[in-house]
Structure formats: structure tokens, C-alpha cells
Design a protein around this motif. Structure first.
Motif, PDB file in Angstrom:
ATOM      1  N   GLU A 294       4.466  37.964  -0.009  1.00 59.66           N
ATOM      2  CA  GLU A 294       3.856  38.588  -0.988  1.00 59.66           C
ATOM      3  C   GLU A 294       2.745  37.610  -1.431  1.00 59.66           C
ATOM      4  N   THR A 295       2.951  36.225  -1.669  1.00 60.27           N
ATOM      5  CA  THR A 295       1.939  35.237  -2.017  1.00 60.27           C
ATOM      6  C   THR A 295       0.853  35.366  -1.390  1.00 60.27           C
ATOM      7  N   VAL A 296       0.853  35.247   0.111  1.00 62.32           N
ATOM      8  CA  VAL A 296       0.003  35.444   1.186  1.00 62.32           C
ATOM      9  C   VAL A 296      -0.995  36.636   0.606  1.00 62.32           C
ATOM     10  N   GLY A 297      -0.467  37.926   0.558  1.00 62.75           N
ATOM     11  CA  GLY A 297      -1.232  38.957   0.112  1.00 62.75           C
ATOM     12  C   GLY A 297      -2.020  38.504  -1.250  1.00 62.75           C
ATOM     13  N   PHE A 298      -1.366  37.962  -2.306  1.00 60.59           N
ATOM     14  CA  PHE A 298      -1.871  37.560  -3.494  1.00 60.59           C
ATOM     15  C   PHE A 298      -3.359  36.875  -2.875  1.00 60.59           C
ATOM     16  N   LEU A 299      -3.127  35.619  -2.386  1.00 67.21           N
ATOM     17  CA  LEU A 299      -3.897  34.894  -1.623  1.00 67.21           C
ATOM     18  C   LEU A 299      -5.318  35.335  -1.280  1.00 67.21           C
ATOM     19  N   TYR A 300      -4.897  36.378  -0.266  1.00 65.92           N
ATOM     20  CA  TYR A 300      -6.042  37.164   0.672  1.00 65.92           C
ATOM     21  C   TYR A 300      -6.772  37.958  -0.482  1.00 65.92           C
ATOM     22  N   GLY A 301      -6.061  38.540  -1.222  1.00 68.76           N
ATOM     23  CA  GLY A 301      -6.829  39.428  -2.119  1.00 68.76           C
ATOM     24  C   GLY A 301      -7.583  38.916  -3.165  1.00 68.76           C
ATOM     25  N   TYR A 302      -7.249  37.935  -3.718  1.00 69.55           N
ATOM     26  CA  TYR A 302      -8.209  37.033  -4.449  1.00 69.55           C
ATOM     27  C   TYR A 302      -9.124  36.313  -3.975  1.00 69.55           C
ATOM     28  N   ALA A 303      -8.757  35.833  -2.813  1.00 69.19           N
ATOM     29  CA  ALA A 303      -9.773  34.990  -2.040  1.00 69.19           C
ATOM     30  C   ALA A 303     -11.159  35.793  -1.504  1.00 69.19           C
ATOM     31  N   CYS A 304     -10.613  37.054  -1.219  1.00 69.07           N
ATOM     32  CA  CYS A 304     -11.659  37.773  -0.624  1.00 69.07           C
ATOM     33  C   CYS A 304     -12.450  38.659  -1.609  1.00 69.07           C
ATOM     34  N   SER A 305     -11.699  38.644  -2.909  1.00 72.38           N
ATOM     35  CA  SER A 305     -12.373  39.641  -4.003  1.00 72.38           C
ATOM     36  C   SER A 305     -13.902  39.359  -4.224  1.00 72.38           C
ATOM     37  N   PRO A 306     -14.407  37.958  -4.303  1.00 77.70           N
ATOM     38  CA  PRO A 306     -15.636  37.999  -4.475  1.00 77.70           C
ATOM     39  C   PRO A 306     -16.710  37.808  -3.138  1.00 77.70           C
ATOM     40  N   LEU A 307     -16.230  38.135  -1.994  1.00 80.51           N
ATOM     41  CA  LEU A 307     -16.805  38.142  -0.926  1.00 80.51           C
ATOM     42  C   LEU A 307     -17.070  39.290   0.154  1.00 80.51           C
ATOM     43  N   LEU A 308     -16.144  40.080  -0.265  1.00 78.51           N
ATOM     44  CA  LEU A 308     -16.313  41.455   0.662  1.00 78.51           C
ATOM     45  C   LEU A 308     -16.811  42.648  -0.337  1.00 78.51           C
ATOM     46  N   CYS A 309     -17.657  43.493   0.247  1.00 78.17           N
ATOM     47  CA  CYS A 309     -17.835  44.730  -0.347  1.00 78.17           C
ATOM     48  C   CYS A 309     -16.544  45.646  -0.425  1.00 78.17           C
ATOM     49  N   MET A 310     -16.632  46.741  -1.472  1.00 77.19           N
ATOM     50  CA  MET A 310     -15.571  47.496  -1.736  1.00 77.19           C
ATOM     51  C   MET A 310     -15.009  48.204  -0.484  1.00 77.19           C
ATOM     52  N   ARG A 311     -16.017  48.631   0.428  1.00 77.71           N
ATOM     53  CA  ARG A 311     -15.667  49.821   1.139  1.00 77.71           C
ATOM     54  C   ARG A 311     -14.805  49.079   2.404  1.00 77.71           C
ATOM     55  N   VAL A 312     -15.312  47.698   2.457  1.00 74.31           N
ATOM     56  CA  VAL A 312     -14.675  46.949   3.629  1.00 74.31           C
ATOM     57  C   VAL A 312     -13.132  46.623   3.140  1.00 74.31           C
ATOM     58  N   LYS A 313     -13.144  46.402   1.693  1.00 75.41           N
ATOM     59  CA  LYS A 313     -11.521  46.189   1.317  1.00 75.41           C
ATOM     60  C   LYS A 313     -10.678  47.266   1.450  1.00 75.41           C
ATOM     61  N   LEU A 314     -11.279  48.499   1.310  1.00 77.58           N
ATOM     62  CA  LEU A 314     -10.362  49.470   1.412  1.00 77.58           C
ATOM     63  C   LEU A 314     -10.196  49.919   2.690  1.00 77.58           C
ATOM     64  N   VAL A 315     -11.041  49.525   3.778  1.00 69.40           N
ATOM     65  CA  VAL A 315     -10.571  49.799   5.184  1.00 69.40           C
ATOM     66  C   VAL A 315      -9.556  48.626   5.796  1.00 69.40           C
ATOM     67  N   VAL A 316      -9.538  47.552   5.071  1.00 71.10           N
ATOM     68  CA  VAL A 316      -8.834  46.514   5.536  1.00 71.10           C
ATOM     69  C   VAL A 316      -7.422  47.099   4.688  1.00 71.10           C
ATOM     70  N   MET A 317      -7.455  47.462   3.792  1.00 68.62           N
ATOM     71  CA  MET A 317      -5.962  47.938   2.979  1.00 68.62           C
ATOM     72  C   MET A 317      -5.608  49.127   3.725  1.00 68.62           C
ATOM     73  N   ALA A 318      -6.312  50.176   4.265  1.00 73.97           N
ATOM     74  CA  ALA A 318      -5.942  51.423   5.092  1.00 73.97           C
ATOM     75  C   ALA A 318      -5.194  50.818   6.401  1.00 73.97           C
ATOM     76  N   ALA A 319      -5.927  49.670   6.983  1.00 74.55           N
ATOM     77  CA  ALA A 319      -5.469  49.361   8.242  1.00 74.55           C
ATOM     78  C   ALA A 319      -4.098  48.710   8.276  1.00 74.55           C
ATOM     79  N   LEU A 320      -4.056  47.575   6.926  1.00 69.87           N
ATOM     80  CA  LEU A 320      -2.696  46.966   6.701  1.00 69.87           C
ATOM     81  C   LEU A 320      -1.571  48.189   6.282  1.00 69.87           C
ATOM     82  N   LEU A 321      -1.983  49.091   5.568  1.00 75.13           N
ATOM     83  CA  LEU A 321      -0.858  50.033   5.258  1.00 75.13           C
ATOM     84  C   LEU A 321      -0.307  50.788   6.612  1.00 75.13           C
ATOM     85  N   ALA A 322      -1.227  51.107   7.400  1.00 70.31           N
ATOM     86  CA  ALA A 322      -0.803  51.673   8.564  1.00 70.31           C
ATOM     87  C   ALA A 322       0.364  50.833   9.324  1.00 70.31           C
TER      88      ALA A 322
END
Length: 456
Positions: free
Chosen positions: A372-400
Motif C-alpha cells: 500500500e505504501t508503494v502505491g502511495f509513493l508512486y501516486g505522490y511521486a508521479c502527481s507533479p510529473l504526469l498529465c491526468m489522462r496518463v494517470k487514469l490509463v495507468v490506474m485502469a491498467a493496474l485495476l485490470a
């Protein structure tokens, strides 16, 4: 509840109030990184010398610098304070879990109830109050930051079209921080909440006399054995298959705290309204947690995890197409309320680990916290780096991957159970089960009378 009122009220504003140079999200990255080390090394040492009660009280007090230094947000002030908060989080959560577990076991003995049922109910009540802190903290934020009125302009490139590089006061006035007077009032109230929480714990909580099992939390050798057992558990394919869904639970929370509040709420409606939207999320999550704790067992874990995945499919689809508009407030609150209900699946994921790894629960829960902490780290670290559509695609792939991994883990665990028969474990299950559970199992054809010992 008072303690996390202050914590949640400060954390949900990090990506916006402290958005300059991405200071807020980097502070949260530091907290999560230090938390990993803290969870592995500090709890046993601290609890051994302080006990559960004073560990909780002392670690709560170490949250004060992070909240107070929001008034002087600099790299040299906020990052060390976040590190101190991360160090305190490991012993705090371990002592809390151990205290609740010991209380639940003793209540189960007095009430003649199954221990696992008592555990579920105690933690459900705790998380109801814990989640309500998200409501109270953000209601305070909303009331204080909107006092005197707010000015909102139509935001451009918000929602799925948002990119961190487009953020700034010049590009979007909605990101303009609140006044200094409002911030002093807000963080002063939040520090007072922590002080009251420490006084309540110090003056009102009983110091439990640890039994033999609880004393393991104060033994450093037991901690090293737990770390080794958690690492060795990754040799089990079932554990590896559950890693994606555990990472996903952490990533979704980081996404909501940092990205949703920034790209969807603050960008289009202003920083002052973040508190109201997040409070709606917390209220629905609190109510759903209580309902799940009392009625969730009848649905079954497989159905609940599947519903969790289905809800997030709908959420991600809505985030892809929704264009947030401040003149239409209802969608903000409806989406946040639905998100709060969906996030109750986190409780189910934790419960599944206790069932699939019976006898190895501590190692399994350590891995849950780690990933869970790895998920937190990735989410907060990528927050200022990636555009929103890229983040949503990553979340969709991880959800699958998460849902497929969970079903594969259930299938593999079911095959193992079908190919082995452990008389002692089956008898133990039947002794712990209440009559209603036995009747239900008999109707479903799952309960079998134990074989005589001589025929084992």
C-alpha cells in the motif's frame, strides 16, 4: 478522530496550498518513504519501552510539527517535519492495531463470540471514526477558508485535460492560496485538535497488561522474524497475485488526495471548496464502512472485491469524460460520495489476507502495509510529473491486473483447500463458528462432520 481531523485537514491541501515547486506532494513522498522504514524497525522497540498507551500518545504528539509548519512552508522546514511524522506513523499504527486486537479478543471471550467476528467489528467501528475524521477535518477547512466569501473563475484545462505544467496563479486564478489570516486560523485549530487527542489518550485510555502474544510486539527478535516471514511469504504465488490489488488501494488514496483535489476540484472551483467535496467522500466512506462491518460477511469476499473493481471501472470512466464546472456543484459531491463507497473495498482486501494466509496473518498484513505504501509513493511521486489522462490509463491498467490477480489467487487458494484436509484446522473453524454460521454452511453443503481421530 481528533488526531486525524488535524492530519487529514492538512494532507488534502498539500497539492494545492503548497503546490509551489511541488513542495506538498514531495513532503508526502518523504513521509511515505520514511514510513516504510518505521514500520519495519521502530514499533517493537518503541512499544517495548512505552507500552501501547504511551506509544499512541507520544506518536500523536510528533504530528504537531508537520501541521504547525504549514505556516512556514519551506523545503528545510516541511520535509524534516514530514520525515518525523513518517517515523511516528509506524509505531502509532502498530500500537493501535495491537490494542484493538487485544481488546477484541478479550471482548470475544466475555461475550462468547467468535474471535474473527469480534476483530471485524472492532476494526469496523475504529475505521468508522477514523474515516469520520476526514469529514470533520475537511469541514473545518471548508468553513474557515470560505469565510468572507470566495471568488471563482471558470477554469481551463481542468479534469482529464489537466497537466501539472499548466498550473500556476498566472494561468488559473483558482490556484491562488488562501489569505495568511485564514491559514493561521485553520492550522491553529488543527494543532489544538492534536493537543486534545493526546490529552484524551493520556488521561482516558487504559494501559493494557499484555498477554504472551501481545508481548511479541516488544521483542526486537520477533520483529526480525516478522520481517523475514513477510519477505519469505513472497515465494507464495497467492501473495504475489495479491500485490497488484494492494498497490492499487494505496494508489487510489494518493490519487484522490493529490490529483482529484487539484485537477478536478481546485482547478475548476477553487482551493477553498476542496474541504466540502472531501468531507462528502469521508461521510459516505464512514457510513459504508459501518454497513460493511455488520452485513458484508453475507455477501462473500469474492463478490465484494468484484463490486470494488466494478465501482472503480465506473469511476475511471467518469473521470475520463467529465468536464468539471463550478456552476454545477452536484457532480462534485455525487462523484465524491460514490468514491467513498467504493473505497470500502480496502477493508475487504485486508480481510482477505487474513483468510488466505491463516496462521501467517502478521506477515501478510506487513506485506499489505508495504505494498500500500508503494502505491502511495508512486501516486505522490508521479502527481507533479504526469498529465491526468496518463494517470487514469495507468490506474485502469493496474485495476485490470488487480482484479485478475485476485481471482487467480482465489482460484489457487481454492485448489489448495480442495487437495488437502487438515482435521485440526477444520475442527478449530467449527468451534469458532457461531450456530448461524453452521446452519448457513450446512444449507450450502460446505460443512462436514469431522472424521474420528482414529480415521485421520
Amino acid at each position: 478522530m481528533l488526531h486525524f481531523t488535524a492530519h487529514d485537514g492538512a494532507v488534502t491541501l498539500q497539492s494545492t496550498v503548497n503546490g509551489a515547486a511541488d513542495l506538498g506532494t514531495r513532503a508526502l513522498v518523504v513521509q511515505c518513504a520514511v514510513l516504510v522504514v518505521s514500520c519495519a524497525l521502530l514499533p517493537s522497540l518503541v512499544i517495548r519501552y512505552l507500552g501501547y498507551k504511551w506509544t499512541v500518545a507520544g506518536c500523536m504528539l510528533l504530528y504537531v510539527p508537520f501541521v504547525a509548519l504549514q505556516l512556514w512552508p519551506r523545503y528545510e522546514t516541511l520535509l524534516p517535519a514530514a520525515a518525523v511524522m513518517g517515523l511516528a506513523s509506524g509505531p502509532l499504527w502498530t500500537a493501535k492495531s495491537a490494542y484493538l486486537s487485544a481488546s477484541a479478543r478479550r471482548w470475544a471471550e466475555l461475550a462468547a463470540r467468535p474471535a474473527h467476528d469480534a476483530q471485524l467489528r472492532f476494526f469496523a467501528v475504529f475505521y468508522a471514526f477514523y474515516n469520520f475524521a476526514l469529514v470533520s477535518g475537511n469541514v473545518l477547512s471548508f468553513l474557515i477558508l470560505t469565510a468572507g466569501g470566495t471568488e471563482t473563475v471558470p477554469g481551463e484545462l481542468c479534469g482529464a485535460d489537466f497537466c501539472p505544467s499548466d498550473r500556476g496563479a498566472a494561468a488559473n486564478p483558482n490556484f491562488r492560496p488562501p489569505s495568511t489570516r485564514q491559514l493561521i486560523t485553520l492550522y491553529g485549530v488543527l494543532v489544538a485538535c492534536i493537543a486534545c487527542a493526546v490529552l484524551f489518550v493520556a488521561g482516558g485510555l487504559h494501559q493494557l497488561h499484555s498477554d504472551q502474544e501481545d508481548e511479541e510486539y516488544g521483542d526486537m527478535r520477533a520483529t526480525l522474524r516478522l520481517v523475514s516471514a513477510a519477505a519469505n511469504l513472497h515465494r507464495d504465488p497467492v501473495q504475489l497475485l495479491l500485490v497488484p490489488i494492494t498497490i492499487f488501494t494505496g494508489l487510489t488514496q494518493a490519487f484522490f488526495n493529490a490529483d482529484f483535489t487539484e485537477a478536478f476540484v481546485s482547478c475548476s472551483w477553487g482551493i477553498a471548496h476542496i474541504g466540502g467535496v472531501v468531507a462528502c467522500y469521508g461521510a459516505s466512506n464512514c457510513a459504508a464502512s459501518v454497513a460493511l462491518g455488520w452485513r458484508g460477511r453475507s455477501a462473500g469476499h469474492a463478490a465484494l472485491v468484484s463490486a470494488y473493481g466494478g465501482c472503480y471501472c465506473l469511476l475511471l470512466a467518469a473521470l475520463f469524460v467529465w468536464a468539471p464546472d463550478a456552476s454545477k456543484a452536484a457532480p462534485f459531491f455525487l462523484l465524491a460520495a460514490f468514491w467513498g463507497i467504493a473505497d470500502c473495498g480496502i477493508l475487504v482486501v485486508n480481510s482477505v489476507c487474513g483468510i488466505l494466509f491463516r496462521g501467517r496473518e502478521k506477515a501478510a498484513y506487513s506485506n499489505v502495509r508495504l505494498w500500500e505504501t508503494v502505491g502511495f509513493l508512486y501516486g505522490y511521486a508521479c502527481s507533479p510529473l504526469l498529465c491526468m489522462r496518463v494517470k487514469l490509463v495507468v490506474m485502469a491498467a493496474l485495476l485490470a491486473a488487480a482484479v485478475c490477480g485476485y481471482w487467480a489467487a482465489e482460484y489457487l487458494a481454492g485448489r489448495r483447500a480442495a487437495n488437502s484436509f487438515w482435521l485440526q484446522e477444520q475442527q478449530k473453524d467449527q468451534q469458532e463458528a457461531c450456530p448461524a454460521d453452521l446452519q448457513r454452511a450446512a444449507l450450502e453443503g460446505r460443512w462436514q462432520k469431522p472424521a474420528p481421530a482414529g480415521n485421520t
